[in-house]
Design a protein around this motif. Sequence first.
Motif, mmCIF file in Angstrom:
data_model
loop_
_atom_site.group_PDB
_atom_site.id
_atom_site.type_symbol
_atom_site.label_atom_id
_atom_site.label_comp_id
_atom_site.label_asym_id
_atom_site.label_seq_id
_atom_site.Cartn_x
_atom_site.Cartn_y
_atom_site.Cartn_z
ATOM 1 N N ILE A 1 20.415 -16.070 39.611
ATOM 2 C CA ILE A 1 21.276 -15.495 40.650
ATOM 3 C C ILE A 1 20.463 -14.793 41.727
ATOM 4 O O ILE A 1 20.812 -14.815 42.903
ATOM 5 N N GLY A 2 19.343 -14.162 41.343
ATOM 6 C CA GLY A 2 18.496 -13.444 42.291
ATOM 7 C C GLY A 2 18.902 -11.992 42.433
ATOM 8 O O GLY A 2 20.098 -11.676 42.371
ATOM 9 N N PRO A 3 17.916 -11.071 42.601
ATOM 10 C CA PRO A 3 18.260 -9.657 42.787
ATOM 11 C C PRO A 3 19.130 -9.467 44.025
ATOM 12 O O PRO A 3 18.732 -9.830 45.131
ATOM 13 N N GLY A 4 20.309 -8.950 43.852
ATOM 14 C CA GLY A 4 21.243 -8.775 44.972
ATOM 15 C C GLY A 4 22.483 -8.059 44.534
ATOM 16 O O GLY A 4 22.502 -7.338 43.535
ATOM 17 N N ALA A 5 23.570 -8.270 45.251
ATOM 18 C CA ALA A 5 24.814 -7.539 45.005
ATOM 19 C C ALA A 5 25.402 -7.857 43.629
ATOM 20 O O ALA A 5 25.877 -6.952 42.922
ATOM 21 N N ASP A 6 25.377 -9.143 43.225
ATOM 22 C CA ASP A 6 25.963 -9.511 41.933
ATOM 23 C C ASP A 6 25.178 -8.920 40.765
ATOM 24 O O ASP A 6 25.762 -8.427 39.791
ATOM 25 N N THR A 7 23.849 -8.994 40.841
ATOM 26 C CA THR A 7 23.048 -8.436 39.749
ATOM 27 C C THR A 7 23.116 -6.912 39.739
ATOM 28 O O THR A 7 23.112 -6.295 38.671
ATOM 29 N N ASP A 8 23.196 -6.295 40.914
ATOM 30 C CA ASP A 8 23.399 -4.844 40.959
ATOM 31 C C ASP A 8 24.716 -4.475 40.278
ATOM 32 O O ASP A 8 24.807 -3.455 39.571
ATOM 33 N N ALA A 9 25.737 -5.304 40.491
ATOM 34 C CA ALA A 9 27.038 -5.063 39.861
ATOM 35 C C ALA A 9 26.924 -5.151 38.339
ATOM 36 O O ALA A 9 27.484 -4.322 37.606
ATOM 37 N N TYR A 10 26.191 -6.147 37.851
ATOM 38 C CA TYR A 10 26.026 -6.324 36.399
ATOM 39 C C TYR A 10 25.315 -5.134 35.773
ATOM 40 O O TYR A 10 25.756 -4.571 34.764
#
Length: 421
Positions: free
Chosen positions: A29-38
């Motif tokens: 997915i890459g470090p970003g908004a989705d991974t920050d959410a997880y």
Amino acid sequence: MKFIFSLGGLAALNLVIAMAIQWLVLVYIGPGADTDAYFSAQVLTLIPLTILSDILIRVLVPLFTDLASEYMSGTVKALLLQSFAVFTVIAAMLGLSAYLWVPLLSPGLSGQALELTIDMAEVMSATLVFGGLTTVLKSAYHAEQRFIYPELSQLIASMVVLIGVIYAMPVYGIESVAWGAVIRWALWTVMLCKWIDWRAPSLYDRSMAKAVRQRTRVLLFGASVYKTGPVIDRYLASLGPVGSISLLTFGNQLYGVFLALTDKVFAVPLLSFAAKNMKSGDMSLLRRNYRRKLLLTGSMALAVWAVFALCGKWGLDLLVGYGKFGAGQIDMLWTLMTVMGGMLVAGVAGQMASSCLYALGRTKVVVRLAMVNFFICVVIKVLAFNAMGIVGIALGIVAYQVLNAVCLHVVLMRELKQPVN
């Protein structure tokens, strides 16, 4: 030595698989908004689990060690029922109130990321229920100095979930990882239930339950404060650039693999052995065990830190230098991990000292020191973050570990000089 390698090998495999899941998330997915959410969704599901599990296992192992064998099965069954009730209430409260606490703890998340965080937090709250049951069962195994099967059963559950995540993430996205966490804890709980002999008489030691409540109450308030360090870290990181939470958490977890390994292979067994030393009144053996474990784990931690300082950037390129992980993000991750290397040495020292102090019954001392050091280092984190960004948060993490380890060691040395009552 054979025991150390067997337990260490299983624990290492478990930790590698756990990190493999995090690695898949960041690379795919890459470090970003989705991974920050997880990673933000994890914070108030894994932290209560960590707090309560850490307290329970350190309270239960010494008590189970002293418990008469005829009361063991019935007492464990009773504690399982009580843990199920308590953890279910906590999980329900956290899941139902996720829409309230997520915006407060991660104010820098965007609207879409905030909604995703709430959804995953609601799902992952169920891990608390299975985690509570697992902790009671693990404590029973550890009290009998049976350390291999709990790690083996965790390995089987983790492998099943890893395979499932590989196939599910391209279809269902990052939310499949949240469901995977719940399934892993559930499978592990089922396999640990092998310990229970349902046909055995259920003789129940009521004084044991009272002792558990008393000791847990003493530890709970303090731990609920000083174990919330990751909450502060993620709160500050959410105010930084997008992806900061993911990089800080992933770097911390990479080193956390080593600390979790030393805790399982050295600190938790030391707690069990120290409890037996205390029961026999052999303080000299406890002192020798502590010093030997401290020297061994400290040397290992220094070696890991040195290797990473020399070869870490090359290793990170191999680990995450493809997919959606950018070169600038790799540089920042290497910087964070170089700074946080100090937490390895201090972390293992703190683990060994706290295990001995728990066995000595000096739980209040451990809590008080941790709380004082926590508040000191919160100030350091805030000031350092304002001056240096997320690297400042890393410095604050190291400062806490160092200060706490030094204080615990000094107190333990004083305690070991006292005569046994």
